[in-house]
Structure formats: structure tokens, C-alpha cells
Enzyme design. Structure first.
Site, PDB file in Angstrom:
ATOM      1  N   GLY A 182      -1.168  -9.341   6.409  1.00 38.70           N
ATOM      2  CA  GLY A 182      -1.638  -8.038   5.922  1.00 38.70           C
ATOM      3  C   GLY A 182      -1.842  -7.997   4.420  1.00 38.70           C
ATOM      4  O   GLY A 182      -1.828  -6.934   3.808  1.00 38.70           O
ATOM      5  N   LYS A 200      -8.833  -4.170 -10.242  1.00 40.01           N
ATOM      6  CA  LYS A 200      -7.505  -3.853 -10.784  1.00 40.01           C
ATOM      7  C   LYS A 200      -7.472  -3.974 -12.317  1.00 40.01           C
ATOM      8  O   LYS A 200      -6.858  -3.146 -12.984  1.00 40.01           O
ATOM      9  CB  LYS A 200      -6.457  -4.752 -10.125  1.00 40.01           C
ATOM     10  CG  LYS A 200      -6.287  -4.418  -8.637  1.00 40.01           C
ATOM     11  CD  LYS A 200      -5.519  -5.496  -7.906  1.00 40.01           C
ATOM     12  CE  LYS A 200      -5.274  -5.118  -6.455  1.00 40.01           C
ATOM     13  NZ  LYS A 200      -4.784  -6.253  -5.653  1.00 40.01           N
ATOM     14  N   GLY A 298       0.770  -6.153   0.769  1.00 39.39           N
ATOM     15  CA  GLY A 298       1.576  -6.057   1.988  1.00 39.39           C
ATOM     16  C   GLY A 298       1.900  -4.618   2.331  1.00 39.39           C
ATOM     17  O   GLY A 298       1.860  -3.726   1.473  1.00 39.39           O
TER      18      GLY A 298
HETATM   19  N1  HSE Z   1      -5.865  -7.789  -0.990  1.00 42.33           N
HETATM   20  C1  HSE Z   1      -5.025  -7.318  -2.024  1.00 42.33           C
HETATM   21  C2  HSE Z   1      -4.251  -8.494  -2.587  1.00 42.33           C
HETATM   22  C3  HSE Z   1      -4.113  -6.269  -1.488  1.00 42.33           C
HETATM   23  O1  HSE Z   1      -4.218  -9.541  -1.934  1.00 42.33           O
HETATM   24  O2  HSE Z   1      -3.678  -8.388  -3.664  1.00 42.33           O
HETATM   25  C4  HSE Z   1      -3.308  -5.530  -2.524  1.00 42.33           C
HETATM   26  O3  HSE Z   1      -4.106  -4.795  -3.401  1.00 42.33           O
END
Ligand code: HSE
Length: 411
Positions: A182, A200, A298
Site C-alpha cells: 500500500g 511534495k 502506508g
Molecule cells: N506513493 C507515495 C510514496 C505515498 O510512496 O511515498 C505517500 O505519499
């Protein structure tokens, strides 16, 4: 009694529901309120889940219930999340989101909307999963002028690189495992190609420097081309290859954000961040350097951050937090990536060290001649994109092929 609603019951949304129900007594005590998680908006039904009777299909049910004061948005994507979140804010309902794509694309608009309607748009879960970073930047470190942020902001790619390098797992199996756990996005291309980390760093840059940074303005390169042999050679030179999202304030006042695989020196804490963990280094004139570390993806780590925002809102009542940045479509405050300068790790086809030294002035660290007669070395001085291009052309004129190159993260 105050009612809560969750939009989207995927990995994160279901985590919010389950963690809330598990810790409900504790959360109510911390908020000083009786709470009910009243609605879960999703197109699917969940007949086998204890929350099956809370599922609704129409956002109007939530919008029209005056007792719903706080909403968690965990749908992902910009549409229809943007319309739903905007409508919630217009109805005076505060929103906590884990949706980095939404914040990176529309954060300026939604923050303004929240202010206009005396409620809050919170997004602690959108960067770094469980790691508190939005609130520290906005509150605890608010006295600082920031000069740089650099971090590992994508758990999936960090997990994949680790599995490949430490356990010799192939790329596809490592990705499948990240999906099973996940960590990955619905479309894992966003992780692999660096788009997720880009969103981000856009959010952190907007918050730290006060102007909306759009993903389109950020140079972004993912991990698809990272080869195991470079990870190993880098290791022999005392570096790790990591997908780094960074932003730096330049002397000309502009900022230079970028996402790319970089060679990180072993004594830099970021090189020790493994698996799904994320870490973020923030540099400010008051603090010097501060480091934030924790699980970056997660179900429950992310749900923890979403609920933390909801709890703050419930403790605050309707106090509006002036967490905001300028809505600006002129991106001239962002420096072109051509100005990016770093020392480089190179792997080249067979070449003699004297020739390389002539081209680069000086090369740092010892060279490694591999079985295939390739040469691996680090440049002693930083090169910007123009100098890098020139060096690659000179190598080609000397019949030396560049097989791989990675910028080195500044310490
Ligand atoms: N897909 C993203 C990661 C989920 O792997 O960081 C969290 O933002």
C-alpha cells in the site's frame, strides 16, 4: 456530538476510519468532545466491513449535514477531489487531506477559500506520511528564513532502491511488493518517474518560500534509469544513490527546486534512510539544520497524519490558521535548472585517468577499474548544466562514452 466524514475509502481513507474507531476514546478525550464518524463517501460498497452502513454515494449528504464540521479527503487526484473539497470549505467545513496532487495543483486556491469561509484546509499527510513537517515549517520554525530543504519524499522508490541494492531483488518484484504494502500510487508511474516527490517538494517550497510552486516548473527525473552497478560502485566510493527532492534559495533571491537521483555521501543522514522511510532536512538561519524522519507512506502512518489535522481542527473550533502562500502564476522566482550545479559521479567507458584529469581539471576519490574496463570517478569541483554538457561533449570527442552520471548531494 460532532460528526466527521471521510471522502474516499482506499488505503488511506480506510486507515483513517479504522484508526479513528480503534482510538476513539483517546481521540475524544484529547478533543474534549463526543465524536461520530458519520459518513464515508465512496463509489464502492463495503458489505463485509463494520463501517458498511456509513457509506454514502453523494457528496451532498455530507455538505447538507450541518453537524459535520471536519472532513478528511483521501480520494487522491485533482478531480473530483478539488470540487468536493472546495464545496466543503464553502460550507464552512474544515478539510484535512492526504492528497499531494491536489495541494500541489490547487493549494493556493483552497487555502484562500478556507480563509474566506473561516475554516481550515490542512495537509500534514500530503508530505512525508507520518512525519510532522507541514506544521513544524509553518509554526515551530516560523522564525527562520529558509535556505534549503532536501529530502527523501517518496517511500515507494526508496523501498524499491533498497530492495534492489540490498537484496538483489529485480525492479518489477520490488515494485509489486511496494504496491502490495500500500505504498505506491494507484498509477505507480507517479512514484517511479518522480512526479509524487515533485508534488511534495512543491508543497514544501510553497510553504517555506511563500509563493505557489507548480509541478510544471520543477525539473523532475525518476529512478527508472538507475542501474544496480552504479549503486554498487557508488557504495564503494562511500555514497548511496537516493531519489532526492530538494529546493535551494540562491544568492539572486530565486529558488531552485528539483527532483532527481543523487549520490549521497555516507555521513549524510539521508544516505541511511532505508525502506519506506522518508527524511527531510530543513536549513534555516536560526536552526542551522533540522532533520525529520519517519514512515513516508502506508495506511496507518498516513492516516495518523490525517487524523492529527482533524484533531487539531476539533480542538481549535473555527479558528482559522493563516497557513497560506501567494497565488502566483509568474514563475520567474524559480531559477532555471540550467543553473543547477553539483559535483558529479561518472561511469565512463575505458579511459585513462590522465585524460579524465585533463578534461575535468581534477578528479576526486580513487578511480575504480571494473571488469568491463569502465572507469568510475567523482569530479572534484561542481559543474553546472552548461559545464556538464561541455564535459560530456569533450569526452565524446575523445571517444569516451558516459555510461552513467549522478550529481552529488551537497552536505
Ligand atoms: N506513493 C507515495 C510514496 C505515498 O510512496 O511515498 C505517500 O505519499
Amino acid at each position: 456530538m460532532e460528526k466527521l466524514a471521510v471522502l474516499g475509502c482506499g488505503v488511506v481513507g480506510s486507515g483513517v476510519v479504522e484508526l479513528f474507531e480503534k482510538n476513539k476514546q483517546l481521540i475524544q478525550k484529547r478533543c474534549g468532545k463526543q465524536l461520530e464518524l458519520a459518513y464515508i463517501l465512496d463509489l464502492r460498497d463495503f458489505p463485509d466491513k463494520p463501517y458498511a452502513d456509513k457509506v454514502v454515494k453523494d457528496i451532498q449528504v455530507i455538505l447538507n449535514d450541518p453537524e459535520v464540521s471536519v472532513v478528511a479527503e483521501c480520494m487522491g487526484g485533482v478531480n473530483p477531489a478539488f470540487d468536493f473539497v472546495k464545496s466543503c470549505l464553502e460550507a464552512g467545513k474544515s478539510v484535512s487531506t492526504s492528497n499531494k496532487e491536489l495541494v500541489a495543483a490547487k493549494g493556493d486556491i483552497l487555502l484562500k477559500k478556507a480563509k474566506e469561509h473561516d475554516c481550515n484546509f490542512f495537509f500534514e499527510a500530503s508530505v512525508g506520511g507520518a512525519i510532522p513537517i507541514i506544521r513544524p515549517l509553518h509554526k515551530c520554525l516560523a522564525a527562520n528564513e529558509f535556505s534549503a530543504i532536501a529530502g527523501i519524499l517518496n517511500g515507494t522508490t526508496n523501498f524499491i532502491l533498497n530492495k534492489m541494492i540490498k537484496e538483489n531483488m529485480d525492479f518489477s518484484s520490488a515494485l509489486a511488493l511496494a504496491q502490495e504494502k500500500g505504498y505506491a500510487e494507484k498509477d505507480p508511474t507517479a512514484d517511479i518517474e518522480g512526479y509524487d516527490a515533485c508534488r511534495k517538494i512543491c508543497i514544501l517550497s510553497s510553504l517555506a518560500f511563500g509563493k505557489h510552486v507548480y509541478p510544471e516548473s520543477v525539473y523532475t527525473k525518476g529512478i527508472r534509469e538507475v542501474e544496480l552497478k552504479d549503486a554498487k560502485f557508488c557504495g564503494q566510493l562511500g555514497y548511496s544513490i537516493k531519489l532526492i527532492a530538494r529546493v535551494q534559495k540562491l544568492d539572486n533571491g530565486k529558488i531552485l527546486p528539483a527532483v532527481l537521483p543523487m549520490a549521497v555521501e555516507e555521513d549524510n543522514l539521508l544516505s541511511q534512510v532505508n525502506g519506506v522511510y522518508n527524511a527531510i532536512m530543513v536549513r534555516g538561519d536560526g536552526i542551522g539544520k533540522a532533520m525529520f524522519y519517519g514512515k513516508g507512506a502506508g495506511k496507518f502512518p498516513t492516516a495518523s497524519a490525517v487524523l492529527g489535522d482533524m484533531i487539531e481542527q476539533l480542538q481549535l473550533e473555527h479558528t482559522c490558521i493563516s497557513q497560506t502562500w501567494q497565488n502566483i502564476h509568474d514563475n520567474s522566482f524559480i531559477e532555471n535548472f540550467a543553473s543547477f550545479a553539483a559535483k558529479y559521479y561518472f561511469r565512463t567507458s575505458s579511459a585513462d585517468v590522465h585524460q579524465l584529469t585533463e578534461i575535468f581539471g581534477e578528479i576526486q576519490e580513487k578511480t575504480i577499474s571494473t571488469d568491463e574496463e569502465e572507469t568510475v570517478f567523482l569530479t572534484a569541483s561542481p559543474l553546472n548544466e552548461r559545464e556538464l554538457d561541455k564535459a560530456v561533449k569533450t569526452l565524446a570527442q575523445n571517444h569516451i562514452q558516459v555510461l552513467a552520471k549522478y550529481p552529488v548531494l551537497e552536505s
